[in-house]
Scaffold this motif. Sequence first.
Motif, PDB file in Angstrom:
ATOM      1  N   GLU A  33       0.471  -1.231   0.310  1.00  0.00           N
ATOM      2  CA  GLU A  33      -0.017  -0.417   0.260  1.00  0.00           C
ATOM      3  C   GLU A  33       1.253   1.150   0.368  1.00  0.00           C
ATOM      4  OE1 GLU A  33      -2.728  -0.185   3.515  1.00  0.00           O
ATOM      5  OE2 GLU A  33      -4.120  -2.029   2.318  1.00  0.00           O
ATOM      6  N   THR A  34       2.507   1.058   0.231  1.00  0.00           N
ATOM      7  CA  THR A  34       3.379   2.358   0.646  1.00  0.00           C
ATOM      8  C   THR A  34       4.168   2.232  -0.561  1.00  0.00           C
ATOM      9  OG1 THR A  34       4.572   0.868   1.572  1.00  0.00           O
ATOM     10  CG2 THR A  34       2.791   2.285   3.120  1.00  0.00           C
ATOM     11  N   GLY A  35       3.951   1.548  -1.127  1.00  0.00           N
ATOM     12  CA  GLY A  35       5.035   1.023  -3.054  1.00  0.00           C
ATOM     13  C   GLY A  35       5.276   0.792  -3.395  1.00  0.00           C
ATOM     14  N   SER A  36       6.146  -0.587  -2.285  1.00  0.00           N
ATOM     15  CA  SER A  36       6.676  -2.067  -2.003  1.00  0.00           C
ATOM     16  C   SER A  36       6.186  -2.820  -3.321  1.00  0.00           C
ATOM     17  CB  SER A  36       7.131  -1.722  -0.862  1.00  0.00           C
ATOM     18  OG  SER A  36       7.603  -1.204   0.359  1.00  0.00           O
ATOM     19  N   LYS A  37       7.313  -2.762  -3.490  1.00  0.00           N
ATOM     20  CA  LYS A  37       7.222  -4.347  -3.972  1.00  0.00           C
ATOM     21  C   LYS A  37       7.191  -5.622  -3.652  1.00  0.00           C
ATOM     22  CE  LYS A  37       5.290  -1.881  -8.160  1.00  0.00           C
ATOM     23  NZ  LYS A  37       4.471  -2.033  -8.673  1.00  0.00           N
ATOM     24  N   ILE A  38       6.711  -6.591  -3.848  1.00  0.00           N
ATOM     25  CA  ILE A  38       7.001  -8.449  -3.810  1.00  0.00           C
ATOM     26  C   ILE A  38       7.236  -9.217  -4.307  1.00  0.00           C
ATOM     27  CG2 ILE A  38       6.555  -9.765  -1.981  1.00  0.00           C
ATOM     28  CD1 ILE A  38       5.755  -7.331  -0.858  1.00  0.00           C
ATOM     29  N   VAL A  39       8.907  -9.029  -4.396  1.00  0.00           N
ATOM     30  CA  VAL A  39       9.281 -10.318  -5.474  1.00  0.00           C
ATOM     31  C   VAL A  39       9.518 -11.950  -4.580  1.00  0.00           C
ATOM     32  CG1 VAL A  39      10.747 -11.259  -6.784  1.00  0.00           C
ATOM     33  CG2 VAL A  39       9.812  -9.126  -6.832  1.00  0.00           C
ATOM     34  N   TYR A  40       8.660 -13.328  -5.060  1.00  0.00           N
ATOM     35  CA  TYR A  40       9.083 -14.659  -4.403  1.00  0.00           C
ATOM     36  C   TYR A  40      10.322 -14.718  -5.705  1.00  0.00           C
ATOM     37  CZ  TYR A  40       4.585 -14.433  -2.316  1.00  0.00           C
ATOM     38  OH  TYR A  40       3.666 -13.999  -1.668  1.00  0.00           O
ATOM     39  N   SER A  41      11.323 -15.404  -5.043  1.00  0.00           N
ATOM     40  CA  SER A  41      12.137 -16.432  -6.003  1.00  0.00           C
ATOM     41  C   SER A  41      12.343 -17.851  -5.066  1.00  0.00           C
ATOM     42  CB  SER A  41      13.774 -15.536  -5.261  1.00  0.00           C
ATOM     43  OG  SER A  41      14.665 -16.234  -5.942  1.00  0.00           O
ATOM     44  N   THR A  42      12.296 -18.316  -6.117  1.00  0.00           N
ATOM     45  CA  THR A  42      11.859 -20.535  -5.541  1.00  0.00           C
ATOM     46  C   THR A  42      12.688 -21.165  -6.491  1.00  0.00           C
ATOM     47  OG1 THR A  42      11.052 -22.072  -4.941  1.00  0.00           O
ATOM     48  CG2 THR A  42       9.622 -19.737  -6.734  1.00  0.00           C
ATOM     49  N   ALA A  53       0.879 -22.303  -4.152  1.00  0.00           N
ATOM     50  CA  ALA A  53      -0.503 -20.780  -3.898  1.00  0.00           C
ATOM     51  C   ALA A  53      -0.971 -21.564  -4.118  1.00  0.00           C
ATOM     52  CB  ALA A  53      -0.517 -20.689  -5.304  1.00  0.00           C
ATOM     53  N   ALA A  54      -2.276 -22.860  -4.169  1.00  0.00           N
ATOM     54  CA  ALA A  54      -3.407 -23.538  -4.136  1.00  0.00           C
ATOM     55  C   ALA A  54      -3.098 -24.272  -3.268  1.00  0.00           C
ATOM     56  CB  ALA A  54      -3.791 -24.678  -5.299  1.00  0.00           C
ATOM     57  N   GLU A  55      -2.188 -23.993  -2.497  1.00  0.00           N
ATOM     58  CA  GLU A  55      -2.175 -25.201  -0.709  1.00  0.00           C
ATOM     59  C   GLU A  55      -1.877 -24.259   0.339  1.00  0.00           C
ATOM     60  OE1 GLU A  55       1.088 -27.654  -0.807  1.00  0.00           O
ATOM     61  OE2 GLU A  55      -0.041 -28.904  -2.766  1.00  0.00           O
ATOM     62  N   ALA A  56      -1.188 -23.354   0.354  1.00  0.00           N
ATOM     63  CA  ALA A  56      -0.554 -22.255   1.181  1.00  0.00           C
ATOM     64  C   ALA A  56      -0.890 -20.716   0.988  1.00  0.00           C
ATOM     65  CB  ALA A  56       1.330 -22.384   1.240  1.00  0.00           C
ATOM     66  N   PRO A  57      -1.236 -20.319   1.796  1.00  0.00           N
ATOM     67  CA  PRO A  57      -1.854 -18.578   1.949  1.00  0.00           C
ATOM     68  C   PRO A  57      -0.707 -17.543   1.397  1.00  0.00           C
ATOM     69  CG  PRO A  57      -1.345 -19.502   4.143  1.00  0.00           C
ATOM     70  CD  PRO A  57      -0.819 -20.672   3.381  1.00  0.00           C
ATOM     71  N   LEU A  58      -0.247 -17.930   0.694  1.00  0.00           N
ATOM     72  CA  LEU A  58       0.868 -16.841  -0.010  1.00  0.00           C
ATOM     73  C   LEU A  58      -0.014 -15.455  -0.538  1.00  0.00           C
ATOM     74  CD1 LEU A  58       2.610 -19.314  -2.881  1.00  0.00           C
ATOM     75  CD2 LEU A  58       3.168 -18.804   0.297  1.00  0.00           C
ATOM     76  N   PHE A  59       0.712 -14.797  -0.315  1.00  0.00           N
ATOM     77  CA  PHE A  59       0.306 -13.133  -0.375  1.00  0.00           C
ATOM     78  C   PHE A  59       0.818 -13.119  -2.703  1.00  0.00           C
ATOM     79  CE2 PHE A  59       1.071  -9.061  -1.154  1.00  0.00           C
ATOM     80  CZ  PHE A  59       0.341  -7.356  -0.419  1.00  0.00           C
ATOM     81  N   GLU A  60      -0.465 -12.612  -3.154  1.00  0.00           N
ATOM     82  CA  GLU A  60      -0.047 -12.242  -4.409  1.00  0.00           C
ATOM     83  C   GLU A  60       1.427 -11.908  -4.977  1.00  0.00           C
ATOM     84  OE1 GLU A  60      -1.913 -11.757  -8.857  1.00  0.00           O
ATOM     85  OE2 GLU A  60      -2.847 -13.034  -7.350  1.00  0.00           O
ATOM     86  N   PRO A  61       2.292 -11.945  -5.503  1.00  0.00           N
ATOM     87  CA  PRO A  61       3.560 -11.080  -5.012  1.00  0.00           C
ATOM     88  C   PRO A  61       2.801 -10.177  -7.127  1.00  0.00           C
ATOM     89  CG  PRO A  61       4.199 -13.254  -6.120  1.00  0.00           C
ATOM     90  CD  PRO A  61       2.403 -13.373  -5.277  1.00  0.00           C
ATOM     91  N   ASP A  62       4.200  -9.125  -6.733  1.00  0.00           N
ATOM     92  CA  ASP A  62       3.877  -8.034  -8.058  1.00  0.00           C
ATOM     93  C   ASP A  62       4.963  -9.031  -9.409  1.00  0.00           C
ATOM     94  OD1 ASP A  62       2.870  -5.814  -7.367  1.00  0.00           O
ATOM     95  OD2 ASP A  62       4.438  -6.365  -5.223  1.00  0.00           O
ATOM     96  N   LEU A  63       5.952  -9.257  -9.339  1.00  0.00           N
ATOM     97  CA  LEU A  63       6.917 -11.116  -9.148  1.00  0.00           C
ATOM     98  C   LEU A  63       7.522 -12.061  -9.239  1.00  0.00           C
ATOM     99  CD1 LEU A  63       8.994  -8.115 -10.690  1.00  0.00           C
ATOM    100  CD2 LEU A  63       7.454  -8.882 -12.424  1.00  0.00           C
ATOM    101  N   LEU A  64       7.306 -13.020 -10.055  1.00  0.00           N
ATOM    102  CA  LEU A  64       7.945 -14.303  -9.872  1.00  0.00           C
ATOM    103  C   LEU A  64       9.225 -14.881  -9.784  1.00  0.00           C
ATOM    104  CD1 LEU A  64       7.388 -17.319  -8.673  1.00  0.00           C
ATOM    105  CD2 LEU A  64       6.024 -17.755 -10.704  1.00  0.00           C
ATOM    106  N   ILE A  65      10.203 -14.878  -9.535  1.00  0.00           N
ATOM    107  CA  ILE A  65      11.602 -15.652  -9.449  1.00  0.00           C
ATOM    108  C   ILE A  65      11.152 -17.375  -9.793  1.00  0.00           C
ATOM    109  CG2 ILE A  65      14.002 -15.380  -9.825  1.00  0.00           C
ATOM    110  CD1 ILE A  65      13.730 -12.184  -8.557  1.00  0.00           C
ATOM    111  N   ALA A  66      11.253 -17.489 -10.667  1.00  0.00           N
ATOM    112  CA  ALA A  66      11.087 -19.535 -10.707  1.00  0.00           C
ATOM    113  C   ALA A  66      12.337 -19.760 -11.188  1.00  0.00           C
ATOM    114  CB  ALA A  66      10.007 -19.765 -11.456  1.00  0.00           C
ATOM    115  N   SER A  67      12.443 -21.179 -10.809  1.00  0.00           N
ATOM    116  CA  SER A  67      13.075 -22.285 -11.539  1.00  0.00           C
ATOM    117  C   SER A  67      14.302 -22.108 -11.427  1.00  0.00           C
ATOM    118  CB  SER A  67      13.648 -22.432 -13.360  1.00  0.00           C
ATOM    119  OG  SER A  67      11.208 -22.719 -13.530  1.00  0.00           O
ATOM    120  N   VAL A  68      15.202 -21.187  -9.943  1.00  0.00           N
ATOM    121  CA  VAL A  68      16.728 -20.817  -9.370  1.00  0.00           C
ATOM    122  C   VAL A  68      17.312 -19.822 -10.101  1.00  0.00           C
ATOM    123  CG1 VAL A  68      18.777 -21.725  -8.226  1.00  0.00           C
ATOM    124  CG2 VAL A  68      16.743 -23.386  -9.053  1.00  0.00           C
TER     125      VAL A  68
END
Length: 247
Positions: A33-42, A53-68
Amino acid sequence: MTQILFVTDLDHTLVGDDFAHEELNEWLLKARETGSKIVYSTGRSLIRYRELAAEAPLFEPDLLIASVGTAIYSRLEGEPDAGWQEKLKTGWNRDRVMAVTAHFSDLVPQADSEQSAFKVSFFLTEEVAIWLLPQLETLLKQQGLDVQLLYSSGRDLDILPRHANKGSALTFVRQTLGFEPNQTIVCGDSGNDIALFAAGSELGIIVGNAQPELLSWHRDHPTPNHYLAKSHCAAGILEGLQYFGFR
């Protein structure tokens, strides 16, 4: 709240403590809400991220870094970032990587969902890894392949292009979104997260349940920018955010 780029690993970092995870989700909502960005790196592929995401209560990210770090998604239903994919082509030949790895019967391929154009993944025991990894690295170099081997959690081996890892992907994302290193905080627990902490001068939270390879790296590379939490998973992230003055 200061605008920051918040980047976190998922398994055994963000995910693993449901009560603390709910509290962290509340913090993430306020941060956005204050302009920060949320990124998951997995290390997970997009398919396996969706499963989590279907199992855990994950906050939806702005970006996803996937596959290492080999794929970056700005839309979870879209294609990976073409600019990043182009950067990974230099010195990479997947067919030749596969030809070299075929010489080692102890390398057990991971599921097809974990393989991609820029990622070859195996299961490998710690006992065998001690002697196999140096031999494998030598053979790959002899083939003129500019790659890196990431071994984490005592079982997971990822072979990637030299410039493909969570840290390089973080730098690409950070520069794309316009954040400075001192506006960036990263969180992780295992060997494939080392690249996040080694990327530059970003702040880092190592959760209390971190794997030995990350703890060993942390001991060898002391810096006030990194905080080793006592608490595990999301509770450790909250502890680190408190330590750095973000909550």
